[in-house]
Write a protein that holds these residues in place. Sequence first.
Motif, PDB file in Angstrom:
ATOM      1  N   MET A   1       0.827  -1.195   0.000  1.00 43.15           N
ATOM      2  CA  MET A   1       0.000   0.000   0.000  1.00 43.15           C
ATOM      3  C   MET A   1       0.869   1.255   0.000  1.00 43.15           C
ATOM      4  N   ASN A   2       1.932   1.238   0.825  1.00 45.23           N
ATOM      5  CA  ASN A   2       2.825   2.382   0.900  1.00 45.23           C
ATOM      6  C   ASN A   2       3.444   2.680  -0.463  1.00 45.23           C
ATOM      7  N   LEU A   3       3.859   1.624  -1.158  1.00 43.96           N
ATOM      8  CA  LEU A   3       4.459   1.802  -2.488  1.00 43.96           C
ATOM      9  C   LEU A   3       3.451   2.385  -3.466  1.00 43.96           C
ATOM     10  N   ALA A   4       2.235   1.908  -3.426  1.00 41.89           N
ATOM     11  CA  ALA A   4       1.187   2.430  -4.317  1.00 41.89           C
ATOM     12  C   ALA A   4       0.938   3.910  -4.048  1.00 41.89           C
ATOM     13  N   LEU A   5       0.929   4.287  -2.787  1.00 44.11           N
ATOM     14  CA  LEU A   5       0.726   5.696  -2.438  1.00 44.11           C
ATOM     15  C   LEU A   5       1.875   6.560  -2.945  1.00 44.11           C
ATOM     16  N   TRP A   6       3.102   6.069  -2.826  1.00 37.06           N
ATOM     17  CA  TRP A   6       4.254   6.814  -3.341  1.00 37.06           C
ATOM     18  C   TRP A   6       4.182   6.957  -4.860  1.00 37.06           C
ATOM     19  N   ILE A   7       3.798   5.892  -5.544  1.00 37.25           N
ATOM     20  CA  ILE A   7       3.714   5.933  -7.003  1.00 37.25           C
ATOM     21  C   ILE A   7       2.648   6.921  -7.448  1.00 37.25           C
ATOM     22  N   VAL A   8       1.473   6.847  -6.854  1.00 39.26           N
ATOM     23  CA  VAL A   8       0.382   7.748  -7.238  1.00 39.26           C
ATOM     24  C   VAL A   8       0.736   9.194  -6.909  1.00 39.26           C
ATOM     25  N   VAL A 115      -4.404   9.392  -2.263  1.00 42.97           N
ATOM     26  CA  VAL A 115      -3.240   9.768  -1.465  1.00 42.97           C
ATOM     27  C   VAL A 115      -3.681  10.357  -0.127  1.00 42.97           C
ATOM     28  N   ALA A 116      -4.675  11.235  -0.154  1.00 43.62           N
ATOM     29  CA  ALA A 116      -5.166  11.836   1.088  1.00 43.62           C
ATOM     30  C   ALA A 116      -5.699  10.759   2.032  1.00 43.62           C
ATOM     31  N   TRP A 117      -6.524   9.860   1.504  1.00 38.05           N
ATOM     32  CA  TRP A 117      -7.090   8.790   2.321  1.00 38.05           C
ATOM     33  C   TRP A 117      -5.993   7.916   2.884  1.00 38.05           C
ATOM     34  N   GLY A 118      -5.061   7.509   2.040  1.00 37.06           N
ATOM     35  CA  GLY A 118      -4.000   6.601   2.479  1.00 37.06           C
ATOM     36  C   GLY A 118      -3.068   7.223   3.500  1.00 37.06           C
ATOM     37  N   ARG A 119      -2.762   8.498   3.320  1.00 32.63           N
ATOM     38  CA  ARG A 119      -1.807   9.154   4.227  1.00 32.63           C
ATOM     39  C   ARG A 119      -2.468   9.673   5.498  1.00 32.63           C
ATOM     40  N   PHE A 120      -3.760   9.905   5.471  1.00 33.61           N
ATOM     41  CA  PHE A 120      -4.463  10.232   6.702  1.00 33.61           C
ATOM     42  C   PHE A 120      -4.793   8.964   7.483  1.00 33.61           C
ATOM     43  N   GLY A 121      -4.976   7.843   6.767  1.00 32.95           N
ATOM     44  CA  GLY A 121      -5.467   6.621   7.376  1.00 32.95           C
ATOM     45  C   GLY A 121      -4.443   5.516   7.518  1.00 32.95           C
TER      46      GLY A 121
END
Length: 125
Positions: A1-8, A115-121
């Motif tokens: 998940m972290n990698l996907a967030l960085w890519i996006v 990105v907002a959802w993933g980094r807030f959550g």
Amino acid sequence: MNLALWIVASLLAVVLVFSGSAKLLVTKKKLASVPLGGWTENASVGFVKGLGVLELLAAAGLILPATLDIAPVLVPLAAVGVVLLMVGAMVTHLRRHEPAGVALNLTYLAMAAFVAWGRFGPEAF
């Protein structure tokens, strides 16, 4: 998940750097002649340049805080800012009856929301 967030976040930052740079460096007349750029005819030069600055700041906010480990909470806040920018862009393209512009900005909005959802959550820094 972290990698996907960085890519996006990185892909979105690249788009924002190109878009923001174009708004800052290209004349308003030239911007109006490119596909989906006709909206600049009805906007002041200051407004177009201001959007360019906001886009460059958003690109930096998506990447630099986490990379430098300085206030990484700014990453999801920058993503929320991009969501708001894309809502405005979608409204503009809707008013101009440009479905391609709406679809493109909806894609960017979805990326920023992810990105907002993933980094807030689940993958907060």
